[in-house]
Design a protein around this motif. Structure first.
Motif, short mmCIF file in Angstrom:
data_model
loop_
_atom_site.label_atom_id
_atom_site.label_comp_id
_atom_site.label_asym_id
_atom_site.label_seq_id
_atom_site.Cartn_x
_atom_site.Cartn_y
_atom_site.Cartn_z
N ILE A 99 -1.76 -2.40 -9.61
CA ILE A 99 -2.21 -2.77 -8.27
C ILE A 99 -3.06 -4.04 -8.36
O ILE A 99 -3.97 -4.12 -9.19
N LEU B 1 -8.65 -0.70 -0.37
CA LEU B 1 -7.42 -0.27 0.27
C LEU B 1 -6.91 0.98 -0.44
O LEU B 1 -7.13 1.17 -1.64
N GLN B 2 -6.26 1.83 0.32
CA GLN B 2 -5.66 3.04 -0.27
C GLN B 2 -4.19 2.78 -0.56
O GLN B 2 -3.41 2.45 0.33
N PHE B 3 -3.81 2.93 -1.82
CA PHE B 3 -2.43 2.75 -2.26
C PHE B 3 -1.80 4.10 -2.57
O PHE B 3 -2.43 4.95 -3.23
N ASN B 4 -0.62 4.30 -2.09
CA ASN B 4 0.14 5.51 -2.40
C ASN B 4 1.10 5.23 -3.54
O ASN B 4 1.95 4.33 -3.44
N SER C 168 -2.76 -8.24 -1.12
CA SER C 168 -2.55 -7.12 -2.03
C SER C 168 -1.08 -7.00 -2.39
O SER C 168 -0.19 -7.38 -1.61
N ASN D 146 -5.44 -5.92 -5.75
CA ASN D 146 -6.06 -5.92 -4.43
C ASN D 146 -7.08 -7.05 -4.37
O ASN D 146 -8.18 -6.95 -4.89
N VAL E 130 0.84 -1.19 0.00
CA VAL E 130 0.00 0.00 0.00
C VAL E 130 0.87 1.25 0.00
O VAL E 130 0.44 2.33 -0.40
N ASN E 131 2.12 1.10 0.42
CA ASN E 131 3.11 2.17 0.34
C ASN E 131 4.23 1.77 -0.61
O ASN E 131 4.54 0.58 -0.74
#
Length: 248
Positions: free
Chosen positions: A203, A211-214, A186, A205, A173-174
């Motif tokens: 990505i 989920l929030q991915f940066n 993920s 998931n 996610v980071n």
């Protein structure tokens, strides 16, 4: 995704010698893979004893066809996810005929003995089959687009060549923090082509909640911003990206 470099190495056995597929003539069709937990081979006359019992499938809550629109929508989405993984992986993709129409054998995973509508190709169009055919066509176009960039730059048009000239980075996610735990659902990756000046960020998931991915910062040697392709979790950085058709 990267062509199994532990097996298919650039200098010995190139990735095109590998075949990527999810379904084939034996086993469930793609639609049945997301619609049935158990095989349904009673029509074969062997008391459902033939065919594999382990199909690595999931019916999403209801066995077989359903009028539940939410489950049906999720099944289509999962089929798109599986095809995306095949078509964006290094290697030779193999698509089972009829999966682009989401053909069903109603859970029969060993239909070799059937010369009936159960195993025939149904060419009748419906909303589900039309959507999947459109998506499959866009995936093929996009795959061709990615690898045609090498030709425009005067490079060899070879997946192995592109892989050899690319940097692969893994993320969670980071950026640069992949979770390799057995319970992780993920993963994200970037493929940065050093010669063609294009980068791809993908990505995956498989978690049951959003989920929030940066996103990672763009590579220093490539100018521009990340562009999202349709509503799928695929981002591209490079020239002429906006000309790519949306996958959705």
């Amino acid at each position: 995704m990267t062509g199994s470099p532990d097996i298919y190495q650039y200098n010995h056995s190139d990735p095109e010698k590998s075949i990527n597929f999810v379904t084939c003539h034996d086993g469930f069709t793609l639609w049945d893979l997301v619609s049935y937990n158990q095989k349904n081979n009673h029509a074969n006359g062997e008391e459902n004893r033939d065919g594999m019992s382990d199909n690595y499938s999931w019916n999403h809550g209801i066995e077989g066809e359903t009028d539940n629109q939410e489950i049906d929508k999720l099944r289509v989405r999962q089929c798109k996810n599986l095809l995306t993984a095949i078509m964006l992986s290094i290697g030779t993709p193999m698509l089972l005929m009829g999966d682009e129409h989401l053909r069903t054998q109603h859970g029969n995973n060993n239909a070799y003995c059937q010369n009936t509508p159960l195993s025939w190709m149904n060419w009748r169009k419906n909303e589900r089959s039309d959507e999947m055919q459109r998506y499959t066509q866009e995936l093929i176009k996009y795959r061709k687009y990615l690898f045609s960039r090498a030709q425009h730059e005067g490079m060899m048009v070879s997946l192995a060549e592109i892989l050899h000239r690319s940097e692969i980075c893994w993320h969670g996610v980071n950026p640069y923090s992949p979770d390799w735990d057995a319970n992780s659902h993920s993963l994200a990756m970037t493929a940065i082509s050093l010669d063609v000046k294009v980068a791809i960020y993908i990505i995956f998931n498989a978690y049951w909640a959003p989920l929030q991915f940066n996103l990672p910062l763009p590579p220093q040697n490539i100018n521009g911003n990340w562009h999202r392709i349709g509503r799928c979790s695929l981002y591209v950085l490079g020239q002429s990206i906006l000309a790519v058709s949306s996958l959705d």
